[in-house]
Motif scaffolding. Structure first.
Motif, PDB file in Angstrom:
ATOM      1  N   TYR A  30      25.560 -50.182  33.628  1.00  0.00           N
ATOM      2  CA  TYR A  30      24.643 -49.410  32.787  1.00  0.00           C
ATOM      3  C   TYR A  30      23.742 -50.328  31.965  1.00  0.00           C
ATOM      4  O   TYR A  30      22.593 -49.999  31.717  1.00  0.00           O
ATOM      5  N   ARG A  33      20.977 -51.366  34.279  1.00  0.00           N
ATOM      6  CA  ARG A  33      20.041 -50.261  34.493  1.00  0.00           C
ATOM      7  C   ARG A  33      19.122 -50.096  33.289  1.00  0.00           C
ATOM      8  O   ARG A  33      17.926 -49.882  33.432  1.00  0.00           O
ATOM      9  N   ARG A  62      22.042 -43.130  28.524  1.00  0.00           N
ATOM     10  CA  ARG A  62      20.649 -42.684  28.553  1.00  0.00           C
ATOM     11  C   ARG A  62      19.866 -43.428  27.484  1.00  0.00           C
ATOM     12  O   ARG A  62      20.427 -44.003  26.564  1.00  0.00           O
ATOM     13  N   TYR A 107      20.465 -42.703  32.941  1.00  0.00           N
ATOM     14  CA  TYR A 107      20.505 -43.681  34.033  1.00  0.00           C
ATOM     15  C   TYR A 107      21.905 -43.874  34.594  1.00  0.00           C
ATOM     16  O   TYR A 107      22.179 -44.836  35.289  1.00  0.00           O
ATOM     17  N   ALA A 110      22.533 -41.638  38.916  1.00  0.00           N
ATOM     18  CA  ALA A 110      22.010 -42.140  40.197  1.00  0.00           C
ATOM     19  C   ALA A 110      22.936 -43.208  40.781  1.00  0.00           C
ATOM     20  O   ALA A 110      23.561 -43.972  40.052  1.00  0.00           O
ATOM     21  N   SER A 111      22.994 -43.251  42.090  1.00  0.00           N
ATOM     22  CA  SER A 111      23.786 -44.291  42.745  1.00  0.00           C
ATOM     23  C   SER A 111      23.086 -45.639  42.592  1.00  0.00           C
ATOM     24  O   SER A 111      21.915 -45.704  42.234  1.00  0.00           O
ATOM     25  N   GLU A 112      23.812 -46.708  42.864  1.00  0.00           N
ATOM     26  CA  GLU A 112      23.226 -48.049  42.773  1.00  0.00           C
ATOM     27  C   GLU A 112      21.993 -48.181  43.661  1.00  0.00           C
ATOM     28  O   GLU A 112      21.017 -48.801  43.282  1.00  0.00           O
ATOM     29  N   TYR A 115      18.973 -45.754  42.166  1.00  0.00           N
ATOM     30  CA  TYR A 115      18.396 -45.962  40.840  1.00  0.00           C
ATOM     31  C   TYR A 115      17.038 -46.667  40.866  1.00  0.00           C
ATOM     32  O   TYR A 115      16.098 -46.181  40.225  1.00  0.00           O
ATOM     33  N   ASP A 118      14.497 -44.148  42.027  1.00  0.00           N
ATOM     34  CA  ASP A 118      14.296 -43.107  41.024  1.00  0.00           C
ATOM     35  C   ASP A 118      13.459 -43.624  39.858  1.00  0.00           C
ATOM     36  O   ASP A 118      12.587 -42.923  39.343  1.00  0.00           O
ATOM     37  N   LEU A 119      13.718 -44.851  39.435  1.00  0.00           N
ATOM     38  CA  LEU A 119      12.950 -45.437  38.343  1.00  0.00           C
ATOM     39  C   LEU A 119      11.495 -45.619  38.735  1.00  0.00           C
ATOM     40  O   LEU A 119      10.588 -45.327  37.936  1.00  0.00           O
TER      41      LEU A 119
END
Length: 129
Positions: A30, A33, A62, A107, A110-112, A115, A118-119
């Motif tokens: 995290y 991310r 988040r 964040y 989402a899977s590794e 992510y 998605d970002l």
């Protein structure tokens, strides 16, 4: 699973230190991310939405993105995100009284593999408004 079985599983996780390993790995995941999120959306030149702020510490699941004065409103951004299939929450309901506009960006779900994609979708949506 019964309560007794749950207790046995928890005891095993504690005895084998699997719980500690999981928590350390999750914190690291995290934190990375969040760092990637800050690199793509944080203040600085070339960012998709100049003037935003990402306050807070590198903990949790988040981030809070505060919108700049005179920039797009929460409502506009949320409508654009919804149109693109991006699920975010407005920050305004979190304030007592009037507060700055903003977005809550999770964040953790989402899977590794997903992510970074998605970002980038979030960055494109911010840049397109």
């Amino acid at each position: 699973m019964t309560r007794g079985q749950c207790q046995l599983v928890l005891a095993r996780l504690i005895e084998t230190h699997e719980c500690d390993r999981h928590i350390r790995a999750a914190r690291l995941r995290y934190r990375r991310r969040r760092e990637l999120l800050l690199a793509r959306l944080g203040p600085g030149p070339g960012q998709p939405l100049p003037g935003v702020a990402l306050p807070g510490v590198a903990a949790g699941l988040r981030a809070l993105l505060l919108l700049p004065d005179g920039g797009p409103a929460e409502v506009e951004l949320l409508a654009e995100f919804e149109r693109r299939g991006i699920a975010l929450r407005a920050a305004s309901p979190l304030w007592r009284g009037d507060g700055p506009g903003g977005l809550l960006i999770g964040y953790a779900a989402a899977s590794e593999r997903a992510y970074p994609h998605d970002l980038e979708a979030l960055v494109r949506a911010l840049a397109g408004t």
